[in-house]
Design an enzyme around this catalytic site. Structure first.
Site, mmCIF file in Angstrom:
data_model
loop_
_atom_site.group_PDB
_atom_site.id
_atom_site.type_symbol
_atom_site.label_atom_id
_atom_site.label_comp_id
_atom_site.label_asym_id
_atom_site.label_seq_id
_atom_site.Cartn_x
_atom_site.Cartn_y
_atom_site.Cartn_z
ATOM 1 N N HIS A 119 -37.569 -0.315 -35.716
ATOM 2 C CA HIS A 119 -38.072 0.471 -34.585
ATOM 3 C C HIS A 119 -38.036 1.967 -34.859
ATOM 4 O O HIS A 119 -38.887 2.717 -34.362
ATOM 5 C CB HIS A 119 -37.237 0.156 -33.335
ATOM 6 C CG HIS A 119 -37.687 0.887 -32.103
ATOM 7 N ND1 HIS A 119 -38.689 0.420 -31.271
ATOM 8 C CD2 HIS A 119 -37.275 2.079 -31.570
ATOM 9 C CE1 HIS A 119 -38.876 1.280 -30.280
ATOM 10 N NE2 HIS A 119 -38.030 2.294 -30.435
ATOM 11 N N ASN B 274 -52.262 5.686 -33.932
ATOM 12 C CA ASN B 274 -51.904 6.829 -33.096
ATOM 13 C C ASN B 274 -50.396 7.014 -33.198
ATOM 14 O O ASN B 274 -49.650 6.046 -33.022
ATOM 15 C CB ASN B 274 -52.254 6.581 -31.621
ATOM 16 C CG ASN B 274 -53.740 6.384 -31.397
ATOM 17 O OD1 ASN B 274 -54.559 6.935 -32.112
ATOM 18 N ND2 ASN B 274 -54.086 5.581 -30.405
ATOM 19 N N CYS C 57 -40.489 -4.998 -31.291
ATOM 20 C CA CYS C 57 -39.350 -5.359 -32.126
ATOM 21 C C CYS C 57 -39.261 -6.887 -32.214
ATOM 22 O O CYS C 57 -39.794 -7.592 -31.355
ATOM 23 C CB CYS C 57 -38.056 -4.794 -31.535
ATOM 24 S SG CYS C 57 -37.886 -3.003 -31.708
ATOM 25 N N HIS D 298 -42.484 2.190 -31.252
ATOM 26 C CA HIS D 298 -42.370 1.407 -32.483
ATOM 27 C C HIS D 298 -43.534 1.739 -33.419
ATOM 28 O O HIS D 298 -44.673 1.890 -32.966
ATOM 29 C CB HIS D 298 -42.392 -0.083 -32.142
ATOM 30 C CG HIS D 298 -41.918 -0.965 -33.236
ATOM 31 N ND1 HIS D 298 -40.670 -1.548 -33.241
ATOM 32 C CD2 HIS D 298 -42.512 -1.377 -34.382
ATOM 33 C CE1 HIS D 298 -40.526 -2.285 -34.326
ATOM 34 N NE2 HIS D 298 -41.642 -2.193 -35.039
ATOM 35 N N GLN E 191 -53.541 -0.028 -34.458
ATOM 36 C CA GLN E 191 -54.409 -0.953 -33.750
ATOM 37 C C GLN E 191 -55.673 -1.210 -34.555
ATOM 38 O O GLN E 191 -56.015 -0.449 -35.461
ATOM 39 C CB GLN E 191 -54.770 -0.399 -32.369
ATOM 40 C CG GLN E 191 -53.566 -0.161 -31.466
ATOM 41 C CD GLN E 191 -53.970 0.362 -30.102
ATOM 42 O OE1 GLN E 191 -54.630 -0.319 -29.332
ATOM 43 N NE2 GLN E 191 -53.577 1.597 -29.802
ATOM 44 N N HIS F 257 -46.617 1.418 -35.221
ATOM 45 C CA HIS F 257 -47.685 0.426 -35.141
ATOM 46 C C HIS F 257 -49.040 1.112 -35.086
ATOM 47 O O HIS F 257 -49.147 2.307 -34.838
ATOM 48 C CB HIS F 257 -47.518 -0.455 -33.896
ATOM 49 C CG HIS F 257 -47.846 0.242 -32.605
ATOM 50 N ND1 HIS F 257 -47.039 1.220 -32.050
ATOM 51 C CD2 HIS F 257 -48.913 0.127 -31.762
ATOM 52 C CE1 HIS F 257 -47.575 1.659 -30.923
ATOM 53 N NE2 HIS F 257 -48.718 1.015 -30.738
ATOM 54 N N CYS G 28 -38.229 -2.742 -26.356
ATOM 55 C CA CYS G 28 -39.500 -2.590 -27.064
ATOM 56 C C CYS G 28 -40.140 -3.953 -27.325
ATOM 57 O O CYS G 28 -39.517 -4.828 -27.940
ATOM 58 C CB CYS G 28 -39.279 -1.860 -28.386
ATOM 59 S SG CYS G 28 -40.765 -1.756 -29.407
#
Length: 363
Positions: A116, A156, A73, A167, A171, A169, A70
């Site tokens: 993660h 999302n 991470c 992971h 945007q 997250h 990933c």
């Protein structure tokens, strides 16, 4: 909050946001990366009047890597990632495969935690507040770029949404134009102001919902409700009770209360399909995957709104949270009517959705 900006090996900006003021972030990006080359282009549709970002370089972006590879991470155990340090609280960095770049705007990635296997709903209140502070700081910074007209923070979650990295997250998109959705809201605000003799449409919507049956949860400074004309099976709008145009204008009381309200809302979304029997599950208890969702902050554009008689202060900051799952094991697809004509058909009555989201409140 401590903010530490740095640069990745290819020149992209990365910013650490830490809970502790004494945290030191001096790890260098040791990857042999070439400077980032992007080919983002904005094209305007002459019939619809909206804009499309053409970004062919995104075809090569990272796609569903295994957990041990990933890129979000921390860098540790000899493996180098997008985050040079071996741990972090919250990190924001320029997307390596942006949809918008240069004069066409900017795209950033927000990593909510170094864990993660976590999710936003699993964060502590302190961690969630740090994310809010990072969203606010990035909104302030990006709004100063000459080409930026609007800043959009969003998350999302889930493969069903199209997420390619597991992971936790989100945007941030900084658009060089006012988005079509916002422009439509602003026109509606103008029409309502004229028809009502000056009333603000967002204020009227919030007052109507608070007096009705679709409120999901309410606190001193925030209100969450399923809207009267919800487009999605489970859709909730979260408003600060005091109208503000953007995240920067939230007062400290609203910021302090936000984590408990938002985390509770996300946790209810994770529980709405966990049920024995009934319309939302099979006859036996099943282990449903985490609810896929989109969480989208709507903020006023920076500068003129483009709509006569409407100022940016007339816009109301709010978050829209919705899932594409309509029942256990079934998704809501945007088929002919939705995709072809933008006319949504909702299989779940908003009142039923609100009932369900109240039923799964934390004990």
């Amino acid at each position: 909050m401590k903010k530490t900006p740095t640069r990745l090996a290819d020149g992209r900006e990365l910013i650490y946001y830490d809970l502790r003021d004494d945290t030191v972030r001096d790890a260098a990006d040791r990857r042999p990366l070439e400077p980032t080359v992007t080919r983002s282009e904005i094209r305007r549709d002459p019939l619809l009047g909206d804009s499309v970002a053409v970004a062919s370089h995104r075809q090569g972006r990272t796609y569903h890597p295994p957990a041990e590879e990933c890129p979000l991470c921390p860098s540790r155990d000899g493996r180098l990632s997008e985050i040079p340090d071996s741990s972090y609280d919250v990190v924001v960095f320029e997307n390596r495969f942006p949809s918008l770049a240069g004069d066409s705007g900017r795209c950033e990635v927000v990593c909510f935690t170094s864990d993660h296997d976590a999710s936003f709903a699993g964060l502590t209140g302190e961690q969630a507040r740090l994310v809010l502070d990072a969203w606010t700081d990035r909104t302030a910074e990006l709004s100063q770029l000459p080409s930026v007209k609007q800043v959009f923070c969003f998350e999302n979650r889930g493969a069903e949404i199209g997420v390619t990295l597991g992971h936790p997250h989100g945007q941030i998109y900084a658009y060089p134009f006012i988005t079509p959705r916002t422009a439509l809201m602003l026109r509606s605000v103008a029409a309502h102001k004229e028809a009502s003799g000056g009333e603000n449409l967002f204020d009227a919507v919030l007052a109507r919902e608070l007096a009705g049956e679709r409120v999901v949860l309410e606190s001193e400074h925030w209100a969450a409700f399923v809207p009267y004309a919800a487009h999605w099976p489970y859709e909730v709008h979260l408003y600060p009770k005091r109208r503000v145009p953007d995240l920067l204008a939230l007062d400290e009381a609203a910021r302090t209360e936000f984590p408990q309200v938002y985390l509770e809302l996300l946790r209810r979304f994770d529980r709405i399909f966990e049920r024995e029997g009934g319309e939302d599950a099979v006859s036996e208890a099943v282990s449903e995957p985490p609810t896929p969702y989109i969480a989208a902050w709507h903020q006023a554009p920076f500068g003129p709104t483009g709509v006569p008689g409407v100022e940016r202060e007339d816009f109301a900051l709010h978050l829209e949270l919705f899932t594409v799952r309509r029942t256990s094991g079934k998704l809501k697809f945007l088929a002919g009517s939705e995709s072809g004509m933008n006319v949504f058909i909702n299989d779940v009555p908003p009142e039923r959705a609100a009932d369900r989201l109240r039923e799964v409140a934390s004990s």
